[in-house]
Design a protein around this motif. Sequence first.
Motif, mmCIF file in Angstrom:
data_model
loop_
_atom_site.group_PDB
_atom_site.id
_atom_site.type_symbol
_atom_site.label_atom_id
_atom_site.label_comp_id
_atom_site.label_asym_id
_atom_site.label_seq_id
_atom_site.Cartn_x
_atom_site.Cartn_y
_atom_site.Cartn_z
ATOM 1 N N ALA A 72 0.806 -1.199 0.000
ATOM 2 C CA ALA A 72 0.000 0.000 0.000
ATOM 3 C C ALA A 72 0.844 1.256 0.000
ATOM 4 C CB ALA A 72 -0.907 0.000 1.226
ATOM 5 N N ASN A 73 2.069 1.128 0.395
ATOM 6 C CA ASN A 73 2.888 2.337 0.440
ATOM 7 C C ASN A 73 3.660 2.578 -0.838
ATOM 8 O OD1 ASN A 73 2.800 4.101 2.531
ATOM 9 N ND2 ASN A 73 3.895 2.774 3.913
ATOM 10 N N PHE A 196 12.395 -5.295 12.880
ATOM 11 C CA PHE A 196 12.204 -3.870 13.093
ATOM 12 C C PHE A 196 13.366 -3.276 13.874
ATOM 13 C CE2 PHE A 196 9.763 -0.119 13.217
ATOM 14 C CZ PHE A 196 9.933 0.454 14.456
ATOM 15 N N HIS A 197 13.705 -3.911 14.963
ATOM 16 C CA HIS A 197 14.758 -3.341 15.799
ATOM 17 C C HIS A 197 16.124 -3.477 15.155
ATOM 18 C CE1 HIS A 197 11.889 -2.618 18.928
ATOM 19 N NE2 HIS A 197 11.492 -3.864 18.882
ATOM 20 N N PHE A 249 4.989 9.228 3.465
ATOM 21 C CA PHE A 249 3.890 9.436 4.402
ATOM 22 C C PHE A 249 4.100 8.541 5.615
ATOM 23 C CE2 PHE A 249 -0.114 11.034 5.546
ATOM 24 C CZ PHE A 249 -0.872 10.022 6.090
ATOM 25 N N GLY A 250 4.046 9.128 6.788
ATOM 26 C CA GLY A 250 4.320 8.321 7.963
ATOM 27 C C GLY A 250 5.816 8.308 8.212
ATOM 28 N N SER A 251 6.260 7.319 8.955
ATOM 29 C CA SER A 251 7.679 7.256 9.289
ATOM 30 C C SER A 251 8.422 6.513 8.211
ATOM 31 C CB SER A 251 7.861 6.510 10.603
ATOM 32 O OG SER A 251 6.965 7.003 11.540
ATOM 33 N N ASN A 287 8.868 2.935 7.620
ATOM 34 C CA ASN A 287 9.264 2.429 8.921
ATOM 35 C C ASN A 287 10.727 2.010 8.999
ATOM 36 O OD1 ASN A 287 6.757 3.076 9.697
ATOM 37 N ND2 ASN A 287 6.049 1.029 10.136
ATOM 38 N N TRP A 305 11.789 9.845 9.952
ATOM 39 C CA TRP A 305 10.904 9.683 11.101
ATOM 40 C C TRP A 305 10.856 11.048 11.780
ATOM 41 C CZ3 TRP A 305 9.339 5.132 14.194
ATOM 42 C CH2 TRP A 305 9.498 3.928 13.514
ATOM 43 N N GLU A 306 9.735 11.356 12.365
ATOM 44 C CA GLU A 306 9.612 12.700 12.926
ATOM 45 C C GLU A 306 10.564 12.940 14.092
ATOM 46 O OE1 GLU A 306 5.448 12.345 13.292
ATOM 47 O OE2 GLU A 306 5.030 13.846 11.766
ATOM 48 N N HIS A 307 10.943 11.864 14.784
ATOM 49 C CA HIS A 307 11.823 12.102 15.925
ATOM 50 C C HIS A 307 13.181 12.645 15.497
ATOM 51 C CE1 HIS A 307 12.941 7.717 15.125
ATOM 52 N NE2 HIS A 307 14.055 8.360 14.934
ATOM 53 N N TYR A 310 12.096 16.681 14.841
ATOM 54 C CA TYR A 310 11.020 17.446 15.445
ATOM 55 C C TYR A 310 11.501 18.451 16.466
ATOM 56 C CZ TYR A 310 6.090 18.259 15.514
ATOM 57 O OH TYR A 310 4.863 18.832 15.320
ATOM 58 N N ASP A 315 7.805 21.021 12.461
ATOM 59 C CA ASP A 315 7.173 20.277 11.379
ATOM 60 C C ASP A 315 7.795 20.571 10.016
ATOM 61 O OD1 ASP A 315 4.633 22.146 9.870
ATOM 62 O OD2 ASP A 315 6.110 22.929 11.270
ATOM 63 N N ASN B 192 -0.239 4.423 10.213
ATOM 64 C CA ASN B 192 -0.304 5.643 9.406
ATOM 65 C C ASN B 192 -1.643 6.348 9.501
ATOM 66 O OD1 ASN B 192 2.290 5.190 8.829
ATOM 67 N ND2 ASN B 192 2.058 4.965 6.639
ATOM 68 N N TRP B 210 1.402 9.195 16.179
ATOM 69 C CA TRP B 210 2.464 9.756 15.345
ATOM 70 C C TRP B 210 3.395 10.526 16.273
ATOM 71 C CZ3 TRP B 210 2.447 10.964 9.702
ATOM 72 C CH2 TRP B 210 1.528 10.193 8.999
ATOM 73 N N GLU B 211 4.663 10.544 15.935
ATOM 74 C CA GLU B 211 5.609 11.161 16.869
ATOM 75 C C GLU B 211 5.368 12.655 17.044
ATOM 76 O OE1 GLU B 211 9.051 9.600 15.017
ATOM 77 O OE2 GLU B 211 9.491 8.261 16.681
#
Lengths: 393, 260
Positions: A72-73, A196-197, A249-251, A287, A305-307, A310, A315, B192, B210-211
Amino acid sequence: MAFTTLVVAGVLSPRILAPSCSLPSSGSVFFVLGAGGGEFRRHGPRRFVTPLRGGGCKGVGRRQNCHVLYCANEVNVVTEDDTMNDVADDESASDAETEENADANGDTVDALESSDPDEVGPVTWIEQQPLPYPSDALEPYISKETVEQHWGIHQHIHVERLNGMIGGSEWEGMSLGQMMLSSFNEGREAPHPPFFHAAQIWNHDFYWRSMQPGGGSKPSERLLKFIKRDFGSYDGMIQQFMDAALTQFGSGWVWLSYKGSKLPHVNSRSPIPSDNYGRLVISKTPNAINPLVWGHSPLLAIDVWEHAYYLDYEDRRADYVSTFLEKLLSWETVESRLKKAVIRAIERDGHVSRKHVRKQLLAQGKSRIRARPQQANENARGQTSSQEKPLGV
Amino acid sequence: MAAFASALGILPSPPASAYPQQRRLRSVKREQMQGCRSRRCSKVVSYYGLITPPYKLDALEPYMSKRTVELHWGKHHQNYVDGLNKQLATSMFYGYTLEELIKEGYNNGNPLPEYNNAAQVWNHHFFWESMQPESGGSPEGGVLQQIEKDFGSFTNFREEFICSALSLLGSGWVWLVLKREERKLSVVCTRNAISPLALGDIPIMNLDLWEHAYYLDYKDDRRMYVTNFIDHLVSWHTVTLRMMRGEAFVNLGEPNIPVA
């Protein structure tokens, strides 16, 4: 057109790109399944789907034959039957060279894995690599607070979780890159839990090393040639990179990587050998996915990723990405990674372009003692496709 | 007006099949619009606007700082709305309500480009309304009864909510939904911008994971963020209202007879 590589007479020294590449002292017994050291071909006995004739996948009509899946991404994920052998190949090849090779980046290969089986208690199977610069070195573009939070706490959480997860499982004792690739589960279904990790640790290590304080100048001439060939111009590449970063979109992550085939799809192989020269591609991944699982060789990564931005940019992702590209990016690292990527692709695919063969022959020809000059010229001109030249004839 | 009202979620929006002529009316409107361009007459346009949260931006202190709400609502939510309007101007989904956009844009798991913006607009609006200053704690009355019936106890629900939130990898949302087929409340996480509306359930309350929602205040401590939300911010009054509305669609009183 082959990237000009320096061919050392004797053994080429392939390097896998996983930052943690030391194997446990018990040896590389894990995935040497029929990798018979060296001569590994992609279309080996493990391939269950016959490769298509006529230039790779052509789209939806070939769905039943084509093993490209669409998530989907909008990331084309290709299942690779031979990822494991790939890694094994790298691992077994690099095992011999681990002692003598110093990483071009000054990465220390040691202290990446405390794989002492006698240790009891909380075992650290995987550790994160130390930062190659002090935590305030990236000021004012990335603040000390962000670096300490991002590297010290966020990445460390991944390390802790991973170490807690793999004790006693099949992934225990693997190196980080191996673990990442083997737990990916080939993209058909959800990856296994450690993916993931492990992937996030790998990605972050790669990201920190893609940056340097005072980086961001233009790439070297050789790299610029590659970029111009594949993206039209340096600005075109920057534009494409920014687009990918802003539309993720997203992380996720945005990568510049080197893939072994010039066709634009994620992991297409052309049966025409001359198509299989490497090209640079920009890809965005959700991700924790990274292009290594598709068989590309990543050259540079940016964490979207937003972290990652941010605290400094709130933003404004566009500002963050453009600052990264202009002020922080380490083109020297990219170039050294590219060199290794080319070598890796050659080793893996067995493809050597004519120019490369010519260079090899010339090098060999120069080093031979010429008893009869005529013979030397004939041999140099006769462009055999085999790399092997009987010496002393 | 109907578009706004549906965006607010106050008036129950009937399923699309109930008013088949609405689509035709909308396309007639579009033709009129296009026809009107050459003549001087008032154009009918539809677009989405951003609704302010039902409290001041600093009202959620100290659990959610003013700066976070300013950025989250003022920049992120606003960008989603602007992006949606820009996309819809040239899309076949022009004039659709938000809920329709979500249901049709989801496209059974392969979201269309309009889906992300529409879903995020809806989700964020739902999120602002799920919170209330100095609220939290445990619910009363019917909602508490339903939670106890479906989770065992309120503590169980709280634990499950927190665990679910922590198990989400990447960006996403965690929801309390009323499931239609199972006729019970349940906690789900989505990644998402996926919304339970698209999955066919009735959302009751959500939390943004979301972060951007918590990074300025809590940095990596997601557990503290979720705990504070459940203990101090979640608005059980809104949850009650939504449950009341949800009961119009799901018969909670019917006994759940297991098959075979």
